[in-house]
Design an enzyme around this catalytic site. Sequence first.
Site, short mmCIF file in Angstrom:
data_model
loop_
_atom_site.label_atom_id
_atom_site.label_comp_id
_atom_site.label_asym_id
_atom_site.label_seq_id
_atom_site.Cartn_x
_atom_site.Cartn_y
_atom_site.Cartn_z
N GLU A 30 58.24 99.82 -10.99
CA GLU A 30 59.23 100.90 -11.02
C GLU A 30 60.60 100.30 -10.69
O GLU A 30 60.68 99.37 -9.87
CB GLU A 30 58.85 102.00 -10.00
CG GLU A 30 59.77 103.21 -9.93
CD GLU A 30 60.02 103.86 -11.27
OE1 GLU A 30 61.16 103.73 -11.77
OE2 GLU A 30 59.11 104.48 -11.83
N ASP A 54 60.28 107.35 -20.17
CA ASP A 54 61.54 107.99 -20.56
C ASP A 54 61.53 108.22 -22.08
O ASP A 54 61.31 107.27 -22.84
CB ASP A 54 62.73 107.12 -20.17
CG ASP A 54 62.84 106.99 -18.65
OD1 ASP A 54 62.68 108.01 -17.96
OD2 ASP A 54 63.09 105.87 -18.17
N LYS A 96 67.07 110.93 -28.64
CA LYS A 96 68.04 110.76 -29.74
C LYS A 96 67.67 109.55 -30.60
O LYS A 96 67.33 108.49 -30.06
CB LYS A 96 69.45 110.58 -29.19
CG LYS A 96 70.00 111.82 -28.50
CD LYS A 96 71.40 111.60 -28.00
CE LYS A 96 71.87 112.85 -27.27
NZ LYS A 96 72.97 112.61 -26.35
N GLU A 156 50.41 99.98 -13.46
CA GLU A 156 51.03 101.24 -13.88
C GLU A 156 52.53 100.98 -14.03
O GLU A 156 53.20 100.56 -13.08
CB GLU A 156 50.78 102.38 -12.89
CG GLU A 156 51.38 103.68 -13.43
CD GLU A 156 50.95 104.94 -12.69
OE1 GLU A 156 49.83 104.97 -12.13
OE2 GLU A 156 51.74 105.90 -12.70
N ASP A 199 62.12 95.37 -14.17
CA ASP A 199 61.66 95.78 -15.50
C ASP A 199 60.21 95.34 -15.73
O ASP A 199 59.89 94.14 -15.63
CB ASP A 199 62.59 95.12 -16.53
CG ASP A 199 62.26 95.50 -17.96
OD1 ASP A 199 61.18 96.08 -18.22
OD2 ASP A 199 63.09 95.19 -18.83
C1 LIG Z 1 60.21 109.98 -17.05
S1 LIG Z 1 59.84 109.03 -15.63
C2 LIG Z 1 58.08 109.31 -15.40
C3 LIG Z 1 57.61 108.89 -14.04
C4 LIG Z 1 56.11 109.08 -13.79
N1 LIG Z 1 55.30 108.21 -14.63
C5 LIG Z 1 55.71 110.53 -13.97
O1 LIG Z 1 54.98 110.82 -14.95
O2 LIG Z 1 56.11 111.36 -13.15
C6 LIG Z 1 59.87 107.37 -16.25
C7 LIG Z 1 59.94 106.32 -15.13
O3 LIG Z 1 59.85 105.02 -15.70
C8 LIG Z 1 60.72 104.16 -14.98
N2 LIG Z 1 61.04 103.04 -15.89
C9 LIG Z 1 61.75 103.12 -17.04
N3 LIG Z 1 61.82 101.94 -17.63
C10 LIG Z 1 61.13 101.08 -16.83
C11 LIG Z 1 60.85 99.69 -16.91
N4 LIG Z 1 61.29 98.94 -17.94
N5 LIG Z 1 60.13 99.10 -15.92
C12 LIG Z 1 59.68 99.85 -14.88
N6 LIG Z 1 59.93 101.17 -14.74
C13 LIG Z 1 60.63 101.78 -15.72
C14 LIG Z 1 61.89 105.05 -14.62
O4 LIG Z 1 62.62 104.55 -13.51
C15 LIG Z 1 61.23 106.37 -14.32
O5 LIG Z 1 60.90 106.50 -12.95
#
Ligand SMILES: C[S@@+](CC[C@H](N)C(=O)[O-])C[C@H]1O[C@@H](n2cnc3c(N)ncnc32)[C@H](O)[C@@H]1O
Length: 174
Positions: free
Chosen positions: A29, A78, A82, A4, A56
């Site tokens: 994460e 995320d 934009k 995940e 990452d």
């Molecule tokens: C908008 S949040 C959604 C979190 C969760 N999946 C939810 O639905 O509640 C997006 C998450 O992805 C993580 N994230 C973003 N880019 C990432 C990456 N390249 N590798 C691991 N995590 C990442 C961010 O830190 C953030 O916690």
Amino acid sequence: MIVEIGYGGGEHLALEAANHPETGYIGCEVFTGGIGKMVQTIAAEGLENIRLFTDDAFKLLTELPDASLDEVYLLYPDPWPKTRHHKRRFVSPTTLAELARVIRPGGVFHFATDIEDYANWTLAHIVRTPEFAFAPEKPGDWHQPYPGWQATRYEQKARREGRMISFYLSFMRA
Ligand SMILES: C[S@@+](CC[C@H](N)C(=O)[O-])C[C@H]1O[C@@H](n2cnc3c(N)ncnc32)[C@H](O)[C@@H]1O
């Protein structure tokens, strides 16, 4: 093995791992608060089948052997709404190529978002990735969560903010 990506508060990852103790999970994460909460949940619930990758997710994908994963979840990534930031979205030709390499034939890449533009973006990239098939049985199926779905924290926030409709897209590895 199931990965995940960006599990956030870890609600979905914890439930899946508890429901499938025979399956191994890797949660990726980068957000320290989410990692801390996940460590607490793992300890509190005695979840022995989760490993955490705290960098990452793309780096993890590049390290995994070919066809080593059964499923990958990318839930509410995320959105980067934009146009000039679209290139920061996790879904890209580069990440899809890695996902196609590491997911075994018959395995599934699950993607969910409440942002229609990101759903369209992902579909537009998937149709150019012949390793993945998108085959819903009927129109609108993509608004139904996966069986046994655990709403994520971000999904609940989207609903509170009036974004009631989500897109649940599952792509099978050919
Ligand atoms: C908008 S949040 C959604 C979190 C969760 N999946 C939810 O639905 O509640 C997006 C998450 O992805 C993580 N994230 C973003 N880019 C990432 C990456 N390249 N590798 C691991 N995590 C990442 C961010 O830190 C953030 O916690």
